[in-house]
Design an enzyme around this catalytic site. Structure first.
Site, short mmCIF file in Angstrom:
data_model
loop_
_atom_site.label_atom_id
_atom_site.label_comp_id
_atom_site.label_asym_id
_atom_site.label_seq_id
_atom_site.Cartn_x
_atom_site.Cartn_y
_atom_site.Cartn_z
N MET A 131 11.14 -4.80 4.37
CA MET A 131 10.76 -4.48 5.74
C MET A 131 11.18 -3.05 6.05
O MET A 131 12.16 -2.54 5.52
CB MET A 131 11.41 -5.46 6.71
N GLY A 132 10.41 -2.41 6.94
CA GLY A 132 10.75 -1.06 7.35
C GLY A 132 10.63 -0.02 6.27
O GLY A 132 11.25 1.04 6.34
N GLY A 133 9.80 -0.30 5.27
CA GLY A 133 9.68 0.62 4.14
C GLY A 133 8.41 1.44 4.13
O GLY A 133 8.27 2.34 3.30
N LEU A 182 5.47 0.18 3.33
CA LEU A 182 4.58 -0.37 2.30
C LEU A 182 3.54 -1.33 2.88
O LEU A 182 2.69 -1.83 2.14
CB LEU A 182 5.39 -1.09 1.22
N GLY A 183 3.62 -1.59 4.18
CA GLY A 183 2.60 -2.41 4.83
C GLY A 183 2.73 -3.90 4.57
O GLY A 183 1.74 -4.63 4.71
N GLY A 184 3.93 -4.38 4.25
CA GLY A 184 4.09 -5.78 3.89
C GLY A 184 3.65 -6.74 4.98
O GLY A 184 2.91 -7.70 4.71
N ASP A 212 -2.93 -1.15 10.51
CA ASP A 212 -3.04 -1.17 9.06
C ASP A 212 -3.70 -2.44 8.52
O ASP A 212 -4.05 -2.49 7.34
CB ASP A 212 -1.65 -1.04 8.41
N LYS A 229 0.85 -1.19 0.00
CA LYS A 229 0.00 0.00 0.00
C LYS A 229 0.88 1.24 0.00
O LYS A 229 2.06 1.21 0.37
CB LYS A 229 -0.94 0.02 1.20
N SER A 240 1.59 -6.22 7.51
CA SER A 240 0.15 -6.11 7.71
C SER A 240 -0.62 -6.79 6.58
O SER A 240 -1.63 -7.47 6.82
CB SER A 240 -0.26 -4.64 7.79
N SER A 241 -0.14 -6.64 5.36
CA SER A 241 -0.80 -7.27 4.22
C SER A 241 -0.68 -8.79 4.29
O SER A 241 -1.62 -9.52 3.99
CB SER A 241 -0.20 -6.74 2.92
#
Length: 289
Positions: free
Chosen positions: A95-97, A99-101, A136, A11, A103-104
């Site tokens: 990770m730590g970007g 982008l919600g990885g 998120d 996201k 959570s997705s």
């Protein structure tokens, strides 16, 4: 009906305003979540036995602390179809970007486990479980671009424009807790309405703090700003610029320094996870729970 493969899309926060700090220490915010078409891929299958088996877990993180495992564990008591749930992830999102990885990944796990274990839970119920895992997660569970308020859990579906984006990931991870507690973080941005947000957008209140603490992000931000209105997603470290055409976005990507990860992607107002799940249900002549 014993296996399913689903994407877990990233996201972007098209803007992110902090409106105040709550008595419980959390922050009230406003943002627009929009999905993009880069994603992790999760493979789920039922086998004989019981329990949850997660492959490719994060190095240095106990399986029980992984959001994917936690999501499946929340649904296990509701399972009506017996079997051990095996989960394998092809990790693409950094990770730590911002982008919600994670959570997705958790949301996609809730959607898949609900079907394979035949839990029969509604999207509202799954979103509530998601809220227990992170602020998120509910937007990924519900699967539509949304204007979010509260701590991110109060969602109103919206349909922002869907441009092409160039997304950059500098060579660092931003510590969310550090950014949220920084004394210089703006916490009093006035609330805006949904029409205002869709028409005029907004800014990211975390940008100033992230740029001050992470020179790698500042370098990438300054570089990207030469090509358009550069924005930070979430609390970082990823940055993005919108383009009207794929050709233009790809042209800028071709000059991105090798030290940064870069993706050209399209904004999506429907989650790829939901689209893939609906195709799976149609193939098996099933209706959504």
């Amino acid at each position: 009906m014993t296996s399913i493969t689903l994407p877990a899309p990233a996201k972007l926060n098209l803007f992110l305003h902090i409106n105040g700090r709550r008595p419980d220490g959390y922050h009230n915010l406003q943002t627009i979540f929009q999905f993009i078409d880069i994603a992790d891929t999760l493979h789920f299958s039922l086998h004989e036995g019981s329990g949850i088996h997660l492959e490719n877990s994060i190095v240095g993180v106990a399986v029980e602390d992984n959001l994917i495992y936690k999501a499946a564990n929340l649904l296990q008591p509701f399972a009506k179809s017996l079997g051990a749930l095996h989960i394998r992830i092809d990790k693409q999102l950094p990770m730590g970007g911002g982008l919600g990885g994670g959570s997705s990944d958790a949301a996609t796990t809730l959607l898949a486990a609900n079907q394979l274990w035949q839990c029969g839970l509604s999207l509202d119920q799954l979103a509530e479980f998601g809220r227990q895992l992170g602020a998120d997660v509910p937007v990924f569970v519900r699967g539509h671009a949304a204007f979010a308020e509260g701590i991110g859990e109060l969602l109103t579906p919206v349909t922002p424009n869907t441009p092409y984006y160039l997304v950059l990931k500098p060579d660092c991870e931003v510590a969310t807790g550090q950014i949220f507690t920084d004394k210089d973080l703006t916490r009093d941005t006035p609330p805006i309405t949904i029409p205002h947000a869709l028409k005029q957008g907004g800014h990211n209140d975390f940008l100033k703090v992230v740029l001050a603490h992470y020179p790698q992000v500042k370098e990438a931000f300054d570089w990207l700003s030469d090509f358009g209105l550069a924005k930070l997603t979430g609390t970082g470290a990823c940055l993005f610029v919108a383009f009207d055409s794929l050709v233009e976005a790809e042209h800028v990507k071709s000059s991105v320094p090798n030290r940064w990860q870069a993706w050209v992607c399209r904004g999506r107002n429907e989650s790829a996870a939901h689209l893939a799940l609906n195709r799976w249900l149609e193939q098996h002549a099933l209706t959504p729970n």
